[in-house]
Scaffold this active site. Structure first.
Site, PDB file in Angstrom:
ATOM      1  CG  ASP A 305      18.090 -33.477  25.688  1.00  0.00           C
ATOM      2  OD1 ASP A 305      17.551 -32.412  26.074  1.00  0.00           O
ATOM      3  OD2 ASP A 305      18.882 -33.523  24.732  1.00  0.00           O
ATOM      4  CE  LYS A 354      20.312 -29.972  23.661  1.00  0.00           C
ATOM      5  NZ  LYS A 354      18.954 -30.242  24.205  1.00  0.00           N
ATOM      6  CE  LYS A 395      15.056 -26.269  18.909  1.00  0.00           C
ATOM      7  NZ  LYS A 395      15.461 -27.375  19.789  1.00  0.00           N
ATOM      8  CE  LYS A 467      16.486 -32.854  21.627  1.00  0.00           C
ATOM      9  NZ  LYS A 467      15.928 -32.047  22.729  1.00  0.00           N
TER      10      LYS A 467
END
Length: 521
Positions: A305, A354, A395, A467
């Site tokens: 990620d 996520k 975002k 991540k």
């Protein structure tokens, strides 16, 4: 401070050969033994020899999800840089750059000039020879048949004047058919699925392997790396006899088992073709069976990620707060975005993937301080993601951090972060493939060994960019941002015979010979 493009290390422990740099390096760490709650620390030294091949190959990168926002943006950006394309916005003429790329736009401190006291920095990309992103050959797969010029227009990420100029270079880049298994991604993605590989899962893997071989041959590249930048999948179930070992994984593939995801198939195909595979999404692609398969074939894998916006800040801020002795007790992270990633994440199972990758980012920092946190104590940590089409790729991330401070007080930090999602992710794609490629040219041996070996197939050095870092099984996961960056810098320093950066600056703070000489003390 001066920036120098190149340097040479003057040391008897470093040899510059025609096609390699060889460094004799002493690795120093410490080991602890605990007896009756008493800790004994023993410093250790290990002698390594690192060899870095200096011939830079022609690199091809195949992106899964080539026609997505990230894929179309990173290809357009590299073309703009390669061709020197400028474009106009309401702010004036813009020039291409690689800002946001740690390999292309950051520097490493390598020395101090004793004559002036100035620090000497070099670009990270020049620590050892690395691939130039302008020279990367791009290709890949997508479940949508749009060529990259159409995909770029659909993404609505880049300014129109830039799109207009790079479109002629992109219109002939057409994604290969991709794998679409509706059970693993959101149902709302079905309207894009018009460019598909059909057949059993074994037949799909065979087709992917053929695609990789043909891409390599057609483009005359020396190496290929496959990178997943497609939709977030739901987590796969880890089941004994299904995906827990390499042999079970391959047997399940032959049986056409349902619980094998598209990303599993791309990973298997890449590993069997001896091609590194990087997972840029949060799903658990790397099942125990796939990790074992990569280890068996000695093929690099990395992930998970892309760490681009909110989570990158979180790994910095929580590291800072806890290391400052402040007890972070509540973290609330809210996001809304309007691109196709946000659309896919509006489905509960995909959001859960996520949520897991974004939530685990503070674990090692919390575990490092038992003064602040009791065993099994963690901050309250809530992650929310909402799909708001209007904001597109821009975002919005809102975060609140509440920390307990001196004498029962509280400190609250609230921030708003507007992340242009694909413009932050694209340089990370570049860094992931460049670092993966350079690691394939770095080998080592320890004292007494005759043979140079590759690093472990699980490339934990990529943690800085991810991540949810994938690490060698049964080894610590490091999420603390500055430790992750120091790992990259110090591995590269070791390759050229430089000690790790320790920031002690004893030459300035002690009565050393150099200070006596210059009358500094």
């Amino acid at each position: 401070m001066p920036l120098f493009e190149s340097f040479k290390v003057n040391s008897p422990h470093v040899t510059y050969n025609k096609d390699s740099i060889v460094s004799d390096y002493v690795y120093r760490n410490s080991e602890a033994s605990i007896v009756d709650d008493k800790v004994t620390i023993t410093p250790k030294e290990t002698n390594y020899t690192f060899k870095t091949e200096t011939t830079v190959p022609k690199l091809g990168v195949m992106i899964v999800g080539l026609g997505g926002n990230n894929g179309s943006t990173v290809v357009a950006g590299c073309i703009a840089n390669r061709e020197g394309i400028t474009w106009r916005t309401k702010e004036g003429v813009q020039t291409p750059n690689y800002f946001g790329s740690v390999t292309q736009a950051s520097t490493v401190h390598v020395a101090t000039n004793p004559a002036t006291g100035e620090d000497i920095h070099v670009p990270l990309k020049n620590m050892v020879p690395m691939v130039d992103p302008n020279e990367i050959v791009w290709g890949g797969w997508d479940i949508s048949a749009h060529n990259l010029a159409q995909a770029m227009e659909r993404a609505q990420v880049l300014d129109y004047d830039l799109q207009r100029q790079v479109a002629p270079y992109m219109k002939d880049i057409v994604p290969l058919p991709g794998i679409y298994l509706p059970d693993f991604i959101a149902a709302n993605q079905s309207d894009r699925a018009n460019n598909l590989i059909n057949g059993t899962k074994q037949e799909m893997v065979d087709k992917l392997r053929k695609d990789i071989r043909e891409f390599k041959e057609k483009n005359k590249v020396d190496k290929v790396i496959v990178l997943w930048s497609a939709n977030t999948e739901r987590f796969v179930d880890i089941v004994a006899g299904l995906n827990d070992t390499a042999d079970n994984m391959l047997a399940s593939l032959a049986r056409n088992e349902d619980e094998i995801s598209p990303s599993n198939l791309y990973a298997i195909a890449s590993i069997l073709e001896q091609v590194p595979y990087i997972n840029g999404s949060p799903q658990n692609t790397f099942t125990p069976g796939i990790i074992e398969l990569a280890t068996r074939h000695n093929v690099f894998i990395g992930g998970d990620d892309f760490k681009s916006g909110q989570t990158k800040i979180k790994s910095v801020l929580v590291d800072f707060l806890i290391s400052a002795g402040l007890k972070v007790s509540s973290i609330v992270s809210y996001n809304h975005l309007g691109n196709n990633d946000g659309k896919n994440l509006s489905a509960p199972k995909q959001f859960r993937s996520k949520e897991i990758s974004k939530s685990n980012v503070v674990d090692d920092m919390v575990a490092s301080n038992s003064i602040l946190y009791q065993p099994n104590e963690h901050p309250d940590h809530c992650v929310v993601i909402k799909y708001v089409p209007y904001v597109g790729d821009s975002k919005r991330a809102l975060d609140e951090y509440i920390s307990e401070i001196f004498m029962g007080g509280h400190n609250t930090i609230a921030m708003h972060n507007t992340c242009e999602d694909s413009l932050l992710a694209s340089p990370i794609i570049i860094d992931l493939v460049i670092l993966t490629e350079v690691m394939s040219r770095i080998t080592y041996k320890t004292e007494g060994s005759q043979e140079f070996l590759n690093f472990h197939p699980v490339l934990s050095i990529l943690s800085y960019l991810c991540k949810a870092p994938l690490v060698v099984p049964d080894t610590p996961v490091i999420n603390a941002f500055f430790k992750q960056r120091a790992c990259i810098d110090n591995v590269l320093r070791a390759c050229v015979g430089l000690a790790p950066e320790n920031n002690m600056r004893l030459e300035y703070s002690t009565l050393g010979p150099q200070n006596f000489k210059k009358g500094k003390m």
